[in-house]
Write a protein that holds these residues in place. Structure first.
Motif, PDB file in Angstrom:
ATOM      1  N   GLU A 219       0.754  -1.211  -0.078  1.00 46.46           N
ATOM      2  CA  GLU A 219       0.111   0.048   0.177  1.00 46.46           C
ATOM      3  C   GLU A 219       0.736   1.388   0.096  1.00 46.46           C
ATOM      4  OE1 GLU A 219      -3.114   0.238   2.797  1.00 46.46           O
ATOM      5  OE2 GLU A 219      -3.765  -1.987   2.389  1.00 46.46           O
ATOM      6  N   GLY A 220       0.478   2.142  -0.750  1.00 47.91           N
ATOM      7  CA  GLY A 220       1.291   3.432  -1.056  1.00 47.91           C
ATOM      8  C   GLY A 220       1.199   4.295   0.263  1.00 47.91           C
ATOM      9  N   ALA A 221       2.306   4.919   0.696  1.00 47.40           N
ATOM     10  CA  ALA A 221       2.351   5.934   1.524  1.00 47.40           C
ATOM     11  C   ALA A 221       1.738   7.218   1.234  1.00 47.40           C
ATOM     12  CB  ALA A 221       3.842   5.901   2.306  1.00 47.40           C
ATOM     13  N   ASP A 222       1.234   8.053   2.294  1.00 50.23           N
ATOM     14  CA  ASP A 222       0.664   9.382   1.763  1.00 50.23           C
ATOM     15  C   ASP A 222       1.988  10.004   1.618  1.00 50.23           C
ATOM     16  OD1 ASP A 222      -1.992   9.129   1.397  1.00 50.23           O
ATOM     17  OD2 ASP A 222      -2.305   9.483   3.554  1.00 50.23           O
ATOM     18  N   ARG A 223       2.244  10.932   0.622  1.00 52.55           N
ATOM     19  CA  ARG A 223       3.315  11.858   0.343  1.00 52.55           C
ATOM     20  C   ARG A 223       2.798  13.203   0.253  1.00 52.55           C
ATOM     21  NH1 ARG A 223       7.722   9.077  -1.538  1.00 52.55           N
ATOM     22  NH2 ARG A 223       8.367  10.270   0.259  1.00 52.55           N
ATOM     23  N   LYS A 224       3.832  14.000   0.741  1.00 55.02           N
ATOM     24  CA  LYS A 224       3.383  15.514   0.884  1.00 55.02           C
ATOM     25  C   LYS A 224       3.418  16.186  -0.709  1.00 55.02           C
ATOM     26  CE  LYS A 224       4.587  19.236   3.806  1.00 55.02           C
ATOM     27  NZ  LYS A 224       5.529  20.084   2.885  1.00 55.02           N
ATOM     28  N   VAL A 225       2.246  16.754  -0.959  1.00 62.41           N
ATOM     29  CA  VAL A 225       2.406  17.295  -1.968  1.00 62.41           C
ATOM     30  C   VAL A 225       3.014  18.703  -1.994  1.00 62.41           C
ATOM     31  CG1 VAL A 225       0.912  18.144  -4.048  1.00 62.41           C
ATOM     32  CG2 VAL A 225       0.206  16.075  -2.664  1.00 62.41           C
ATOM     33  N   PRO A 226       4.098  18.771  -2.943  1.00 64.34           N
ATOM     34  CA  PRO A 226       4.817  20.283  -2.782  1.00 64.34           C
ATOM     35  C   PRO A 226       4.043  21.377  -2.891  1.00 64.34           C
ATOM     36  CG  PRO A 226       5.994  18.519  -4.433  1.00 64.34           C
ATOM     37  CD  PRO A 226       4.799  18.032  -3.849  1.00 64.34           C
ATOM     38  N   ALA A 227       4.561  22.552  -2.641  1.00 62.12           N
ATOM     39  CA  ALA A 227       3.398  23.677  -2.597  1.00 62.12           C
ATOM     40  C   ALA A 227       3.115  24.138  -4.200  1.00 62.12           C
ATOM     41  CB  ALA A 227       3.925  24.655  -1.822  1.00 62.12           C
ATOM     42  N   GLY A 228       2.090  24.355  -4.348  1.00 59.04           N
ATOM     43  CA  GLY A 228       1.598  24.950  -6.006  1.00 59.04           C
ATOM     44  C   GLY A 228       1.878  23.858  -6.941  1.00 59.04           C
ATOM     45  N   GLN A 229       1.597  22.676  -6.527  1.00 59.98           N
ATOM     46  CA  GLN A 229       1.745  21.638  -7.407  1.00 59.98           C
ATOM     47  C   GLN A 229       0.627  20.775  -7.287  1.00 59.98           C
ATOM     48  OE1 GLN A 229       5.886  19.880  -8.058  1.00 59.98           O
ATOM     49  NE2 GLN A 229       4.747  18.089  -7.902  1.00 59.98           N
ATOM     50  N   LEU A 230       0.144  20.301  -8.365  1.00 53.77           N
ATOM     51  CA  LEU A 230      -1.260  19.452  -8.511  1.00 53.77           C
ATOM     52  C   LEU A 230      -0.394  18.100  -8.172  1.00 53.77           C
ATOM     53  CD1 LEU A 230      -4.108  19.190  -9.758  1.00 53.77           C
ATOM     54  CD2 LEU A 230      -3.062  18.030 -11.711  1.00 53.77           C
ATOM     55  N   GLU A 231      -1.463  17.241  -7.240  1.00 56.18           N
ATOM     56  CA  GLU A 231      -0.779  16.010  -6.750  1.00 56.18           C
ATOM     57  C   GLU A 231      -0.528  14.934  -7.674  1.00 56.18           C
ATOM     58  OE1 GLU A 231      -3.878  14.045  -4.092  1.00 56.18           O
ATOM     59  OE2 GLU A 231      -2.574  12.245  -3.565  1.00 56.18           O
ATOM     60  N   GLU A 232      -1.513  14.934  -8.877  1.00 52.65           N
ATOM     61  CA  GLU A 232      -1.305  14.092  -9.893  1.00 52.65           C
ATOM     62  C   GLU A 232      -0.424  14.526 -10.963  1.00 52.65           C
ATOM     63  OE1 GLU A 232      -4.137  15.319  -9.036  1.00 52.65           O
ATOM     64  OE2 GLU A 232      -5.247  13.211  -8.110  1.00 52.65           O
ATOM     65  N   ALA A 233       0.506  15.487 -10.527  1.00 53.12           N
ATOM     66  CA  ALA A 233       1.573  16.093 -11.744  1.00 53.12           C
ATOM     67  C   ALA A 233       2.180  15.230 -11.964  1.00 53.12           C
ATOM     68  CB  ALA A 233       1.986  17.583 -11.131  1.00 53.12           C
TER      69      ALA A 233
END
Ligand code: HEC
Ligand code: HEC
Length: 468
Positions: A219-233
């Motif tokens: 199962e994947g771990a929750d990753r912090k999404v870098p500011a100003g970036q779309l999660e799915e980028a």
């Protein structure tokens, strides 16, 4: 009656016939036949083996030590009986992945590939001369354990009881490194893409050998999404940008959905599971594991789950994950149909005897965040397709094959890290991995006392053949 000597029966004055003798006695016929046979064998087999010594082709690469061990297993277990190791001009349009495959050259089989010769006898299975890098290692492990895990219609025998974990890794090294420099380039791209996929989605590296069969599905771990970036980028960077908002050209009809279900059951269940929840028999071998299609929320509203995204994934595969490239095996319409069907799975349409109906289809809508991201990324002047100067650097070509959604100026970070991702970063990383693979193979071949071409051969850059 007195016996009459034959001579006496010749009328007077007639010349005597010479005594008849059979010239071609069985012995002469036997010896002559053998001579004729061995002359042909000598000319056709012995002479070429001992005199035909073409120089290494520019694409040739030696095998690393671990790949040589794999090659021996390949020979010992008769894999060459079903899998040839050279592609011919007549294989054009019949190849597994290339419409126009790289046609094998005599110089591709220089040195370590020669003995024992693994050109193969039959083509029951696909030619494997260009197999390197088409799949990541985790796909190969699941496939060797039981080919039906990844391809439910495969007739290749299962290898689960044949090899130890170490031997499977050796066999995989062979198939991933046997295709010369262009294969090493593809494999380097695959290794880099694997790093990107598991880092970004928070997975551990996949289990080695056949250990996956006893492993838990990750199962994947929750990753912090870098500011100003779309999660799915980062995921979108592996889908051509023109597909991000594309709709399905086929209408949602019972017929299309039913055909989509059939395709799914024939091709996809080994990984995505008979329930579509990503828990097929191959899943525990894989990182990232196959996608789960049972969430209605993902189906309607994911940032990378639009029909165009799904279509592109199925058409071209998802490098770095086990998701296969079906572009040469499914028709365009069948891909669009299975895309339609996948979007009905949250409504339990995979159940036995259930016919998917148009009311089960979940309509996808792009989110506000996605539209903003697309607006900032789909800038026509920076579209790679519109650049007039063709890209000739093979490492950049490979980076563009793996990250078709990145424009030349794009730059962002993998989720949960400060690791940058741009085409330049990818090309640089792929080059480093490629050079490491090639240098190690040369060092191993030298240590084995292998006959090697002049050192300059190593410096000739690889080419990206066929489908680009
Ligand atoms: C009876 C014939 C047969 C034998 C023996 C066989 N294979 Fe296969 N193999 C196939 C067929 C058919 C396919 C295509 C279907 C599939 O992917 O499983 C295939 C597929 C493959 C592929 C994947 C090709 C791709 O990219 O889709 C690899 C790699 C492979 N075989 C390696 C091996 C190795 C290594 C051995 C020996 C240990 C072996 N095969 C023995 C028939 C065979
Ligand atoms: C060999 C295993 C395997 C097979 C066979 C396979 N997939 Fe996949 N698929 C994967 C993996 C692994 C992923 C990547 C999941 C991830 O990275 O989150 C994936 C991802 C996808 C995605 C993208 C999902 C998303 O959320 O972006 C789609 C769509 C998809 N697969 C559809 C299919 C269809 C349709 C078939 C059959 C025609 C199929 N797959 C066959 C392993 C497989």
């Amino acid at each position: 009656m007195n016996s009459i000597e034959p001579d006496e029966r010749i009328p007077r004055g007639w010349a005597r016939r010479p005594r008849e003798r059979m010239l071609i006695t069985p012995l002469v016929a036997g010896v002559g036949g053998l001579l004729a046979f061995f002359t042909v064998v000598a000319i056709v087999v012995w002479l070429p083996i001992h005199t035909f010594d073409p120089p290494a082709s520019s694409d040739w690469a030696p095998l690393a030590k671990v790949a040589v061990k794999g090659r021996n297993l390949f020979a010992q277990n008769g894999c060459y009986v079903c899998h040839s190791g050279y592609s011919r001009p007549q294989d054009v349009r019949h190849a597994l992945y290339f419409l126009y495959p790289k046609i094998s050259q005599p110089g591709d089989f220089f040195g370590s590939d020669q003995s024992p010769n693994l050109l193969g006898t039959e083509r029951t299975g696909p030619d494997l001369s260009q197999e390197a890098g088409w799949h990541p290692d985790d796909w190969q492990r699941a496939h060797f354990y039981d080919p039906r895990f990844v391809d439910p219609m495969s007739l290749m025998p299962a290898m689960k009881s044949l090899f130890s974990d170490r031997q499977v890794e050796e066999l995989i090294s062979f198939v991933q490194m046997r295709s010369g420099k262009s294969g090493l380039l593809r494999y380097a791209g695959q290794l880099y893409a694997k790093h990107v996929a598991i880092t970004n989605q928070g997975f551990q590296p996949p289990p080695v050998g056949f250990k996956g069969v006893h492993a838990k599905i990750q199962e994947g771990a929750d990753r912090k999404v870098p500011a100003g970036q779309l999660e799915e980028a980062p995921n979108l960077s592996q889908i051509d940008r023109s597909y991000w908002l594309a709709g399905d050209p086929l209408p949602v009809t019972e017929g299309n959905l039913l055909r989509g279900k059939q395709v799914f059951l024939e091709r996809c269940v080994g990984c995505h599971g008979p329930k579509g929840n990503g828990k097929g028999p191959a899943a525990s071998f894989m990182a990232p594991p196959p996608a789960d299609f049972t969430s209605a929320d993902d189906a309607c509203c994911g940032g990378d789950t639009g029909p165009g995204d799904f279509y592109y994934r199925i058409l071209r595969g998802w490098p770095g994950t086990a998701m296969e490239n079906f572009g040469e095996r499914l028709s365009v319409d069948d891909i669009w149909r299975v895309v339609l069907f996948v979007k009905t799975i949250p409504n339990h349409t995979l159940r036995r005897d259930v016919i998917p109906e148009p009311k089960d289809y979940i309509v996808w809508q792009p989110s506000k965040e996605l539209l903003a991201w697309v607006a900032s990324r789909q800038k026509l002047p920076s579209n790679a397709d519109f650049v007039k100067k063709p890209v000739t650097d093979p490492f950049m070509q490979e980076a563009m094959r793996i990250f078709p959604g990145l424009a030349p100026g794009d730059r962002f970070f993998l989720n949960g890290t400060t690791e940058p991702l741009s085409l330049d970063d990818a090309a640089k990383a792929i080059r480093t991995i490629y050079e490491d693979l090639l240098n190690r193979a040369w060092a191993d071949a030298k240590a084995r006392g292998e006959k090697l071409p002049p050192e300059e051969q190593k410096l000739i850059p690889p080419e990206v053949p066929g489908q680009q």
